[in-house]
Design an enzyme around this catalytic site. Structure first.
Site, PDB file in Angstrom:
ATOM      1  N   ARG A   1      38.160  36.291  27.047  1.00  0.00           N
ATOM      2  CA  ARG A   1      39.499  35.656  27.384  1.00  0.00           C
ATOM      3  C   ARG A   1      40.413  35.847  26.171  1.00  0.00           C
ATOM      4  O   ARG A   1      41.546  36.359  25.957  1.00  0.00           O
ATOM      5  CB  ARG A   1      39.582  34.186  27.766  1.00  0.00           C
ATOM      6  N   THR A   2      39.850  35.511  24.723  1.00  0.00           N
ATOM      7  CA  THR A   2      40.909  35.423  23.581  1.00  0.00           C
ATOM      8  C   THR A   2      41.273  36.961  23.346  1.00  0.00           C
ATOM      9  O   THR A   2      42.410  37.220  23.084  1.00  0.00           O
ATOM     10  CB  THR A   2      40.151  34.900  22.682  1.00  0.00           C
TER      11      THR A   2
ATOM     12  N   LYS B   1      27.316  48.852   7.594  1.00  0.00           N
ATOM     13  CA  LYS B   1      26.751  49.594   6.336  1.00  0.00           C
ATOM     14  C   LYS B   1      26.632  48.610   5.193  1.00  0.00           C
ATOM     15  O   LYS B   1      26.303  49.272   3.984  1.00  0.00           O
ATOM     16  CB  LYS B   1      27.516  50.826   6.063  1.00  0.00           C
TER      17      LYS B   1
ATOM     18  N   ARG C   1      38.278  36.982  15.040  1.00  0.00           N
ATOM     19  CA  ARG C   1      37.416  35.975  15.445  1.00  0.00           C
ATOM     20  C   ARG C   1      36.041  36.399  14.603  1.00  0.00           C
ATOM     21  O   ARG C   1      35.422  37.620  14.317  1.00  0.00           O
ATOM     22  CB  ARG C   1      36.917  35.919  16.892  1.00  0.00           C
TER      23      ARG C   1
ATOM     24  N   HIS D   1      39.993  26.609  16.751  1.00  0.00           N
ATOM     25  CA  HIS D   1      40.423  27.858  17.674  1.00  0.00           C
ATOM     26  C   HIS D   1      41.645  27.293  18.086  1.00  0.00           C
ATOM     27  O   HIS D   1      42.155  27.069  19.415  1.00  0.00           O
ATOM     28  CB  HIS D   1      39.607  27.808  18.900  1.00  0.00           C
TER      29      HIS D   1
HETATM   30  N1   CP Z   1      38.063  30.386  25.390  1.00  0.00           N
HETATM   31  C1   CP Z   1      37.612  31.228  24.698  1.00  0.00           C
HETATM   32  O1   CP Z   1      37.805  31.510  23.400  1.00  0.00           O
HETATM   33  O2   CP Z   1      37.113  32.597  25.437  1.00  0.00           O
HETATM   34  P1   CP Z   1      36.361  33.678  25.085  1.00  0.00           P
HETATM   35  O3   CP Z   1      35.275  33.493  24.193  1.00  0.00           O
HETATM   36  O4   CP Z   1      35.928  34.596  26.078  1.00  0.00           O
HETATM   37  O5   CP Z   1      37.485  34.495  24.045  1.00  0.00           O
END
Ligand code: CP
Length: 301
Positions: free
Chosen positions: A50-51, A79, A100, A128
């Protein structure tokens, strides 16, 4: 608006509300190619559906081009290239970095190195913040307000970064939290102390059905298998809760179930068609919230 979005603490109440207003405008009209000269990098050192995809959709809707990677094993990290050098390079190529990373604090570190804005798309079990903005947008859309709500938060409160950011963000809106988790997955002192210091009302429980009947929002979370160092500890708690349609009989009429997703088995499939289920719409709201976030940061440059 701040230059980066690393923690939801970076946003004041007014900035949060302004961002949600902008998300609503993008939802009304999402064809707004405002940034056709911009390149946005999505660099994901951890899995995501999703993110990453909603950020890339948001970037495309805004007319920007997207570069990046979803598996650092296919990059020079394999590497031995450091995070510092990776960020330095990417900030030479892109106008905005969305990252991320499994390490807590990595997003803050990246923002100190980068010449362009950095958005934290999740750093370990820490924060988050963009998930939280879409969560708040979802709460506002369904409840008509963010103020004075009863919010039951269920599952992995220790490792769930979306829970941590939600506590900080909702602290502006006089919530009453009901935290439901097994003992092993309770909130850590850092978050409990924050709530004591800010006079936020909360209770802690272990039973699910009995503690959702007064809720306006039930925020379910997955047990974060990837954060456990001991597989046996995960096995003990992995099936701690499963929200089933039969548990919803006495819930408030307008109660909505949120979940950042992915789910494993903490919400039974038979809940999906209930009037209380909102998690798939919540994920769609991510596109509009992230359009607003990108727009804020690129405009502030
Ligand atoms: N909610 C969320 O962070 O989903 P993903 O890990 O799929 O990005």
């Amino acid at each position: 608006m701040p230059k980066h979005l690393i923690s939801i603490h970076d946003f004041s109440k007014e900035e949060i509300l302004k961002t949600l207003q902008k998300a609503a405008e993008f939802e009304e009209n999402y064809r707004q190619p405002l940034f056709t000269d911009k390149v946005i990098a999505t660099i994901f050192f951890e899995p995501s559906t999703r993110t990453r995809l909603s950020f890339e959709t948001a970037s495309n809707r805004l007319g920007a081009r997207v570069i990046g990677f979803s598996d650092s094993d296919n990059t020079s990290v394999k590497k031995g290239e450091t995070l510092k050098d990776t960020i330095k390079m990417v900030s030479n190529y892109a106008d905005l970095i969305i990252m991320r990373h499994p390490l807590e604090g990595s997003a803050r570190y990246a923002s100190e190195i980068s010449d362009v804005p950095v958005i934290n798309a999740g750093d370990g079990s820490n924060q988050h913040p963009t998930q939280t903005l879409l969560d708040l947008y979802s709460i506002l859309k369904t409840q008509g307000t963010l103020e004075n709500l009863n919010i039951s938060v269920v599952g992995d409160l220790k490792y769930g970064r979306t829970v941590h950011s939600l506590i900080y963000a909702m602290s502006h809106f006089n919530p009453t939290f009901n935290f439901i988790s097994p003992e092993e997955l309770r909130l850590t002192d850092e978050y409990r102390d924050f709530m004591y210091d800010n006079n936020i009302k909360f209770t802690e429980n272990q039973l699910l059905k009995e503690n959702i009947e007064n809720a306006d929002i039930v925020y379910m979370t997955r047990v974060q298998r990837e954060r456990f160092t001991d597989a046996l500890e995960y096995e003990k708690v992995k099936n701690c809760y499963s929200l089933d349609i039969s548990m919803l009989a006495n819930c408030k009429e307008n109660m909505k179930i949120l979940h950042p997703l992915p789910r494993v088995n903490e919400i039974a499939q038979n809940v999906d068609n209930s009037k209380h289920a909102y998690y798939f719409e919540q994920a769609e709201n991510g596109v509009y919230a992230r359009m607003a976030i990108i727009s804020n940061l690129l405009t502030a440059q």
